[in-house]
Design a protein around this motif. Sequence first.
Motif, PDB file in Angstrom:
ATOM      1  N   ARG A  76     -52.761  24.540  48.241  1.00 15.71           N
ATOM      2  CA  ARG A  76     -53.633  25.763  48.140  1.00 15.71           C
ATOM      3  C   ARG A  76     -52.975  26.769  47.268  1.00 15.71           C
ATOM      4  NH1 ARG A  76     -54.493  26.952  54.320  1.00 15.71           N
ATOM      5  NH2 ARG A  76     -52.118  26.561  54.178  1.00 15.71           N
ATOM      6  N   ASN A  77     -51.621  26.588  46.955  1.00 13.33           N
ATOM      7  CA  ASN A  77     -51.115  27.608  46.034  1.00 13.33           C
ATOM      8  C   ASN A  77     -50.944  27.339  44.447  1.00 13.33           C
ATOM      9  OD1 ASN A  77     -50.252  29.288  48.080  1.00 13.33           O
ATOM     10  ND2 ASN A  77     -48.390  28.499  48.635  1.00 13.33           N
ATOM     11  N   VAL A  78     -51.488  26.066  44.320  1.00 12.68           N
ATOM     12  CA  VAL A  78     -51.666  25.506  42.746  1.00 12.68           C
ATOM     13  C   VAL A  78     -52.438  26.486  41.941  1.00 12.68           C
ATOM     14  CG1 VAL A  78     -52.243  23.757  41.196  1.00 12.68           C
ATOM     15  CG2 VAL A  78     -51.146  23.176  43.535  1.00 12.68           C
ATOM     16  N   SER A  79     -52.132  26.715  40.710  1.00 16.65           N
ATOM     17  CA  SER A  79     -52.779  27.339  39.819  1.00 16.65           C
ATOM     18  C   SER A  79     -52.778  27.005  38.646  1.00 16.65           C
ATOM     19  CB  SER A  79     -52.184  28.935  39.731  1.00 16.65           C
ATOM     20  OG  SER A  79     -52.940  29.522  38.761  1.00 16.65           O
ATOM     21  N   LEU A  80     -53.732  26.669  37.863  1.00 14.83           N
ATOM     22  CA  LEU A  80     -53.688  26.054  36.457  1.00 14.83           C
ATOM     23  C   LEU A  80     -54.214  27.087  35.465  1.00 14.83           C
ATOM     24  CD1 LEU A  80     -55.622  22.714  37.045  1.00 14.83           C
ATOM     25  CD2 LEU A  80     -53.180  23.184  36.938  1.00 14.83           C
ATOM     26  N   ARG A  81     -53.796  28.312  35.790  1.00 10.09           N
ATOM     27  CA  ARG A  81     -53.753  29.684  34.584  1.00 10.09           C
ATOM     28  C   ARG A  81     -52.926  29.222  33.538  1.00 10.09           C
ATOM     29  NH1 ARG A  81     -52.424  34.851  37.854  1.00 10.09           N
ATOM     30  NH2 ARG A  81     -52.703  35.564  35.679  1.00 10.09           N
ATOM     31  N   SER A  82     -53.234  29.778  32.336  1.00 12.17           N
ATOM     32  CA  SER A  82     -52.208  29.263  31.275  1.00 12.17           C
ATOM     33  C   SER A  82     -51.063  30.054  31.396  1.00 12.17           C
ATOM     34  CB  SER A  82     -53.361  29.916  29.969  1.00 12.17           C
ATOM     35  OG  SER A  82     -53.238  31.367  30.188  1.00 12.17           O
ATOM     36  N   VAL A  83     -50.842  30.980  32.204  1.00 13.16           N
ATOM     37  CA  VAL A  83     -49.585  31.570  32.070  1.00 13.16           C
ATOM     38  C   VAL A  83     -48.568  30.605  32.811  1.00 13.16           C
ATOM     39  CG1 VAL A  83     -49.985  32.751  34.181  1.00 13.16           C
ATOM     40  CG2 VAL A  83     -48.181  33.585  32.987  1.00 13.16           C
ATOM     41  N   TYR A  84     -48.913  29.966  33.664  1.00 12.37           N
ATOM     42  CA  TYR A  84     -48.008  29.054  34.420  1.00 12.37           C
ATOM     43  C   TYR A  84     -47.875  27.622  33.493  1.00 12.37           C
ATOM     44  CZ  TYR A  84     -48.596  31.981  38.432  1.00 12.37           C
ATOM     45  OH  TYR A  84     -48.661  33.333  39.131  1.00 12.37           O
ATOM     46  N   LEU A  85     -48.862  27.186  33.031  1.00 14.81           N
ATOM     47  CA  LEU A  85     -48.798  26.015  32.134  1.00 14.81           C
ATOM     48  C   LEU A  85     -47.924  26.280  30.869  1.00 14.81           C
ATOM     49  CD1 LEU A  85     -52.585  24.782  32.443  1.00 14.81           C
ATOM     50  CD2 LEU A  85     -50.332  24.095  33.795  1.00 14.81           C
ATOM     51  N   ARG A  86     -47.938  27.434  30.589  1.00 15.57           N
ATOM     52  CA  ARG A  86     -47.456  27.904  29.376  1.00 15.57           C
ATOM     53  C   ARG A  86     -45.963  27.961  29.730  1.00 15.57           C
ATOM     54  NH1 ARG A  86     -50.080  31.847  28.026  1.00 15.57           N
ATOM     55  NH2 ARG A  86     -48.883  33.603  28.805  1.00 15.57           N
ATOM     56  N   GLU A  87     -45.505  28.577  30.849  1.00 15.40           N
ATOM     57  CA  GLU A  87     -44.075  28.705  31.193  1.00 15.40           C
ATOM     58  C   GLU A  87     -43.456  27.496  31.479  1.00 15.40           C
ATOM     59  OE1 GLU A  87     -41.976  31.126  31.111  1.00 15.40           O
ATOM     60  OE2 GLU A  87     -43.363  32.665  30.558  1.00 15.40           O
ATOM     61  N   ILE A  88     -44.123  26.462  32.062  1.00 15.12           N
ATOM     62  CA  ILE A  88     -43.772  25.067  32.327  1.00 15.12           C
ATOM     63  C   ILE A  88     -43.360  24.460  30.990  1.00 15.12           C
ATOM     64  CG2 ILE A  88     -44.123  22.807  33.398  1.00 15.12           C
ATOM     65  CD1 ILE A  88     -45.786  24.071  35.503  1.00 15.12           C
ATOM     66  N   PHE A  89     -44.252  24.536  30.106  1.00 13.81           N
ATOM     67  CA  PHE A  89     -43.974  24.108  28.977  1.00 13.81           C
ATOM     68  C   PHE A  89     -42.874  24.409  28.122  1.00 13.81           C
ATOM     69  CE2 PHE A  89     -44.666  23.572  24.184  1.00 13.81           C
ATOM     70  CZ  PHE A  89     -44.967  22.327  24.070  1.00 13.81           C
ATOM     71  N   ALA A  90     -42.702  26.001  28.096  1.00 11.63           N
ATOM     72  CA  ALA A  90     -41.465  26.576  27.240  1.00 11.63           C
ATOM     73  C   ALA A  90     -40.401  26.066  28.087  1.00 11.63           C
ATOM     74  CB  ALA A  90     -41.914  28.163  27.547  1.00 11.63           C
ATOM     75  N   GLY A  91     -40.347  26.325  29.321  1.00 14.66           N
ATOM     76  CA  GLY A  91     -39.107  25.894  30.020  1.00 14.66           C
ATOM     77  C   GLY A  91     -38.744  24.486  30.326  1.00 14.66           C
ATOM     78  N   GLY A  92     -39.694  23.657  30.080  1.00  6.42           N
ATOM     79  CA  GLY A  92     -39.489  22.160  30.461  1.00  6.42           C
ATOM     80  C   GLY A  92     -39.430  21.320  29.105  1.00  6.42           C
ATOM     81  N   THR A  93     -39.955  21.828  28.011  1.00  7.73           N
ATOM     82  CA  THR A  93     -39.684  21.021  26.783  1.00  7.73           C
ATOM     83  C   THR A  93     -38.524  20.699  26.640  1.00  7.73           C
ATOM     84  OG1 THR A  93     -40.152  22.855  25.528  1.00  7.73           O
ATOM     85  CG2 THR A  93     -42.197  21.269  25.824  1.00  7.73           C
ATOM     86  N   PRO A  94     -37.278  21.695  26.577  1.00  5.70           N
ATOM     87  CA  PRO A  94     -35.934  21.116  26.229  1.00  5.70           C
ATOM     88  C   PRO A  94     -35.556  20.089  27.100  1.00  5.70           C
ATOM     89  CG  PRO A  94     -36.070  23.673  26.536  1.00  5.70           C
ATOM     90  CD  PRO A  94     -37.509  23.105  26.815  1.00  5.70           C
ATOM     91  N   SER A  95     -35.680  19.955  28.565  1.00  7.84           N
ATOM     92  CA  SER A  95     -35.396  18.888  29.115  1.00  7.84           C
ATOM     93  C   SER A  95     -36.166  17.722  28.950  1.00  7.84           C
ATOM     94  CB  SER A  95     -35.760  19.320  30.654  1.00  7.84           C
ATOM     95  OG  SER A  95     -34.917  20.256  31.286  1.00  7.84           O
ATOM     96  N   LEU A  96     -37.358  17.876  28.553  1.00 12.71           N
ATOM     97  CA  LEU A  96     -38.081  16.633  27.963  1.00 12.71           C
ATOM     98  C   LEU A  96     -37.701  16.215  26.694  1.00 12.71           C
ATOM     99  CD1 LEU A  96     -40.600  14.856  28.865  1.00 12.71           C
ATOM    100  CD2 LEU A  96     -42.013  16.303  27.347  1.00 12.71           C
ATOM    101  N   SER A  97     -37.052  17.141  25.931  1.00  6.70           N
ATOM    102  CA  SER A  97     -36.644  16.697  24.811  1.00  6.70           C
ATOM    103  C   SER A  97     -35.317  15.714  24.914  1.00  6.70           C
ATOM    104  CB  SER A  97     -36.222  17.850  23.738  1.00  6.70           C
ATOM    105  OG  SER A  97     -37.571  18.276  23.322  1.00  6.70           O
ATOM    106  N   ARG A  98     -34.496  16.312  25.850  1.00  9.91           N
ATOM    107  CA  ARG A  98     -32.922  15.796  25.867  1.00  9.91           C
ATOM    108  C   ARG A  98     -33.295  14.506  26.582  1.00  9.91           C
ATOM    109  NH1 ARG A  98     -31.027  20.327  28.208  1.00  9.91           N
ATOM    110  NH2 ARG A  98     -31.756  19.684  30.262  1.00  9.91           N
ATOM    111  N   GLN A  99     -34.103  14.466  27.655  1.00 10.57           N
ATOM    112  CA  GLN A  99     -34.130  13.121  28.401  1.00 10.57           C
ATOM    113  C   GLN A  99     -35.078  12.209  27.652  1.00 10.57           C
ATOM    114  OE1 GLN A  99     -31.482  13.781  31.082  1.00 10.57           O
ATOM    115  NE2 GLN A  99     -32.899  12.351  31.984  1.00 10.57           N
TER     116      GLN A  99
END
Length: 446
Positions: free
Chosen positions: A227-250
Amino acid sequence: MEKRDNYTFLTQGPVHKVILTMAVPTIISMLITSLYNIADTFFVGQLDTQSIAAVGVSFSVMFFIQAVSFFFGNGSGNYISRELGARNIDSARTMASTGFFLALLCGLVITLAGLFTLEPLSVWLGSTPTILPYTKEYLSIIFLGAPFVTTSLCLNNQMRFQGNARFAAWGIVSGAVLNVLLDPLFIFVFDMGVAGAALATVMGQAISLAILLVMSHHGNTLSVNFRNVSLRSVYLREIFAGGTPSLSRQGLGCISVVLLNIAAGAYGDAAIAAMSIVSRITMFVFSVVVGLGQGFQPFCGFCYGAHLYDRLRHGYVFSVKVGTAFLVIIGVFGFIYSDTLVSVFRDDMEVETVGSLALRCQLITYPLCAFIMMSNMMMQTIRRTFYANLLAAARQGLFFIPLIIILPFFFGLLGMEICQSVADILSFLLSVPIVWKVFRELRSKC
């Protein structure tokens, strides 16, 4: 359960105490997680060279699944730590659920895609005709566990960024211990071979997820709720910004393993097996540095969110010093006993000859990797996305990928064995000016 005020502890506690308190559970968690791969390699190595080579070929798939897991776990976790440091609890809670359920969805997609493309994928990963049947047998089960991996590692990283590393470690450690116990049972007692190793791994991953979900309701941990899931751009953008280095590394690590297997395949199944063993040993050692860095990240995120930049710098320097000292000590030990370490996994003279030299080459430059890893993790946590992605891509992508193509062409087998060492040196040289520039920017804000 103890309820510690994580904000006060992370922003006001003694720097060395805070980082080590956060790091010890994550180091244990990373070491135990490495046992998934170590255990499979060790027990499968008692069967034959083709079986251990198949596990080595499959390792790139496991790398990719972990890359997706860390993309969502670190992407959401970095944001969570900054928001908790700024005392924005509601947005942190929303991000926790959003990251978790997106990780679950991607895990299910990986399962379906992997099972439908099993044979061509196995060939593309570097399986020779003699290895292919073992690779397909192993991967067909590993793909079933993808949703367990993506969600458990996502949840583990979210807990860690909240300052609850002890809770996060429980699930990962429990699952890995179960995997180690089930490996010999399934492989030898039930005579399941490589399929038994894969089944033990998946069962361990499922148990990890179950325990982490239970632990997420203890202490001051943010629990996940659909019920707390949100697909608002602010959350998706932050996941992308914070997660892409890990995705790149792995993710680039996954590609590098594929290219390494292809390069090793030119020298036979023994070379693939040898490089697989070396990868497991070095990753097991490196997991300590990764765990230390993961202990530094929540400290980094809270301090950055609270604008405590000088404290952040002290924590970074301390983490680099500890990580470098550890790698120097382990490097000396590993260099002396490299033959023995490789032969523990596979008592084959050809495998030992190739593996021991490759291991020695990597251990020589390993002390540089503490600086590289801490720098990458700091950039990721303080949202220097470009620098974080650049450093994440450097060691096993930007430098390793062209080197694994060029060096074997000129130097043959030796070129393959020294490839990672050369990539480490170049990554270190790239990291130094970036770190200097970012700390200069932070000092100007004080």
